[in-house]
Design a protein around this motif. Sequence first.
Motif, short mmCIF file in Angstrom:
data_model
loop_
_atom_site.label_atom_id
_atom_site.label_comp_id
_atom_site.label_asym_id
_atom_site.label_seq_id
_atom_site.Cartn_x
_atom_site.Cartn_y
_atom_site.Cartn_z
N TRP A 116 0.80 -1.22 0.00
CA TRP A 116 0.00 0.00 0.00
C TRP A 116 0.84 1.28 0.00
O TRP A 116 0.55 2.20 -0.77
CB TRP A 116 -0.99 -0.01 1.15
N PRO A 117 1.90 1.42 0.81
CA PRO A 117 2.68 2.67 0.76
C PRO A 117 3.30 2.92 -0.63
O PRO A 117 3.30 4.06 -1.11
CB PRO A 117 3.78 2.46 1.81
N SER A 118 3.78 1.88 -1.28
CA SER A 118 4.34 2.05 -2.63
C SER A 118 3.25 2.47 -3.62
O SER A 118 3.47 3.33 -4.47
CB SER A 118 5.00 0.76 -3.10
N LEU A 119 2.08 1.86 -3.52
CA LEU A 119 0.98 2.20 -4.40
C LEU A 119 0.52 3.63 -4.15
O LEU A 119 0.24 4.38 -5.09
CB LEU A 119 -0.19 1.23 -4.21
N ARG A 120 0.46 4.04 -2.89
CA ARG A 120 0.04 5.39 -2.55
C ARG A 120 1.02 6.43 -3.12
O ARG A 120 0.61 7.43 -3.70
CB ARG A 120 -0.08 5.54 -1.03
N ARG A 121 2.32 6.17 -2.99
CA ARG A 121 3.32 7.08 -3.57
C ARG A 121 3.20 7.12 -5.09
O ARG A 121 3.29 8.20 -5.70
CB ARG A 121 4.73 6.65 -3.17
N LEU A 122 2.99 5.97 -5.72
CA LEU A 122 2.84 5.92 -7.17
C LEU A 122 1.64 6.76 -7.61
O LEU A 122 1.75 7.56 -8.55
CB LEU A 122 2.65 4.47 -7.62
N LEU A 123 0.52 6.63 -6.92
CA LEU A 123 -0.67 7.40 -7.28
C LEU A 123 -0.47 8.88 -7.06
O LEU A 123 -0.91 9.70 -7.88
CB LEU A 123 -1.88 6.89 -6.51
N LEU A 124 0.19 9.25 -5.98
CA LEU A 124 0.44 10.66 -5.70
C LEU A 124 1.34 11.28 -6.78
O LEU A 124 1.06 12.37 -7.29
CB LEU A 124 1.09 10.84 -4.33
N ILE A 125 2.37 10.58 -7.16
CA ILE A 125 3.27 11.11 -8.19
C ILE A 125 2.54 11.18 -9.53
O ILE A 125 2.71 12.14 -10.28
CB ILE A 125 4.55 10.26 -8.26
N GLN A 126 1.72 10.19 -9.84
CA GLN A 126 0.97 10.23 -11.10
C GLN A 126 -0.07 11.34 -11.09
O GLN A 126 -0.38 11.90 -12.14
CB GLN A 126 0.31 8.87 -11.37
N LEU A 127 -0.59 11.66 -9.93
CA LEU A 127 -1.53 12.76 -9.82
C LEU A 127 -0.88 14.07 -10.24
O LEU A 127 -1.55 14.98 -10.76
CB LEU A 127 -2.04 12.86 -8.37
N ILE A 128 0.42 14.18 -10.06
CA ILE A 128 1.15 15.36 -10.49
C ILE A 128 1.68 15.19 -11.91
O ILE A 128 1.60 16.11 -12.73
CB ILE A 128 2.32 15.63 -9.51
N ALA A 129 2.21 14.02 -12.22
CA ALA A 129 2.90 13.80 -13.50
C ALA A 129 1.94 13.79 -14.69
O ALA A 129 2.30 14.30 -15.77
CB ALA A 129 3.68 12.50 -13.45
N GLN A 130 0.77 13.23 -14.55
CA GLN A 130 -0.14 13.13 -15.70
C GLN A 130 -0.62 14.50 -16.19
O GLN A 130 -0.58 14.75 -17.39
CB GLN A 130 -1.31 12.20 -15.37
N PRO A 131 -1.07 15.40 -15.30
CA PRO A 131 -1.44 16.73 -15.81
C PRO A 131 -0.26 17.49 -16.43
O PRO A 131 -0.42 18.20 -17.42
CB PRO A 131 -1.97 17.48 -14.57
N LEU A 132 0.93 17.31 -15.84
CA LEU A 132 2.10 17.97 -16.41
C LEU A 132 2.43 17.40 -17.79
O LEU A 132 2.79 18.15 -18.72
CB LEU A 132 3.31 17.82 -15.48
N THR A 133 2.29 16.10 -17.94
CA THR A 133 2.52 15.49 -19.25
C THR A 133 1.50 16.01 -20.26
O THR A 133 1.84 16.32 -21.41
CB THR A 133 2.42 13.96 -19.16
N LEU A 134 0.27 16.13 -19.83
CA LEU A 134 -0.78 16.67 -20.70
C LEU A 134 -0.44 18.09 -21.12
O LEU A 134 -0.55 18.43 -22.31
CB LEU A 134 -2.14 16.63 -19.99
N LEU A 135 -0.01 18.93 -20.18
CA LEU A 135 0.36 20.30 -20.52
C LEU A 135 1.52 20.35 -21.51
O LEU A 135 1.50 21.12 -22.46
CB LEU A 135 0.73 21.08 -19.26
N VAL A 136 2.52 19.54 -21.26
CA VAL A 136 3.68 19.52 -22.16
C VAL A 136 3.28 19.07 -23.55
O VAL A 136 3.70 19.65 -24.55
CB VAL A 136 4.80 18.63 -21.57
N MET A 137 2.45 18.04 -23.63
CA MET A 137 2.04 17.55 -24.95
C MET A 137 1.13 18.55 -25.66
O MET A 137 1.22 18.71 -26.88
CB MET A 137 1.36 16.18 -24.83
N LEU A 138 0.26 19.22 -24.91
CA LEU A 138 -0.56 20.27 -25.53
C LEU A 138 0.31 21.40 -26.04
O LEU A 138 0.08 21.94 -27.13
CB LEU A 138 -1.59 20.80 -24.52
N ALA A 139 1.33 21.75 -25.27
CA ALA A 139 2.25 22.79 -25.72
C ALA A 139 3.03 22.32 -26.95
O ALA A 139 3.28 23.11 -27.87
CB ALA A 139 3.21 23.16 -24.59
N PHE A 140 3.39 21.05 -26.97
CA PHE A 140 4.15 20.51 -28.11
C PHE A 140 3.32 20.56 -29.39
O PHE A 140 3.84 20.90 -30.46
CB PHE A 140 4.58 19.07 -27.80
#
Length: 176
Positions: A116-140
């Motif tokens: 569970w702690p590893s899964l929680r960290r993974l989800l938290l990081i993805q909560l930040i990384a996915q919108p940032l990836t979306l922004l970068v790809m939209l900018a691209f």
Amino acid sequence: MIDLRRRNDRLRTAASMPAIVLRVAFIVFVAVVALLLVPITGWQVVVVAAAVLGVIVPQSFGGWISIAGVVVGMLMNDPSMWRAMVAVLAVHVIHVVASLLLVIPWRSRVVLAALWPSLRRLLLIQLIAQPLTLLVMLAFFSETVTVASAAIIGAGALATFVILFLLRTKRAEKRS
């Protein structure tokens, strides 16, 4: 007396699974990622072979070699928003599971609550990384985005990271 000793030799845990299930699931996951993201069959084989190596000998860092193979495969493909977002998630999952494989013995059982702690960290990081990836790809893909606006997006991402890092550090200091 012998009966009492046998009764004490048991250890009861919450729900668990054999470590081999995690290892096989890792190989299957990497194979699916390779099929989805890597366009060349030879690189797909390299990615999966590296994952198998990482499962058999975790100290070889085969999981990270498979990450490198996915990245090279992504560079061979045309840019795509969905591929980029899937790649960010997949590379992170491969990294987390490969890290777990380093410390989980072959013949052990993995208590699911311990993941569970590893899964929680993974989800938290993805909560930040996915919108940032979306922004970068939209900018691209945008015709109007300039270097200045890309720098603003990067600065915002960096500021978000710094704020989250400082909040986490402050919480850790309070616990000490």
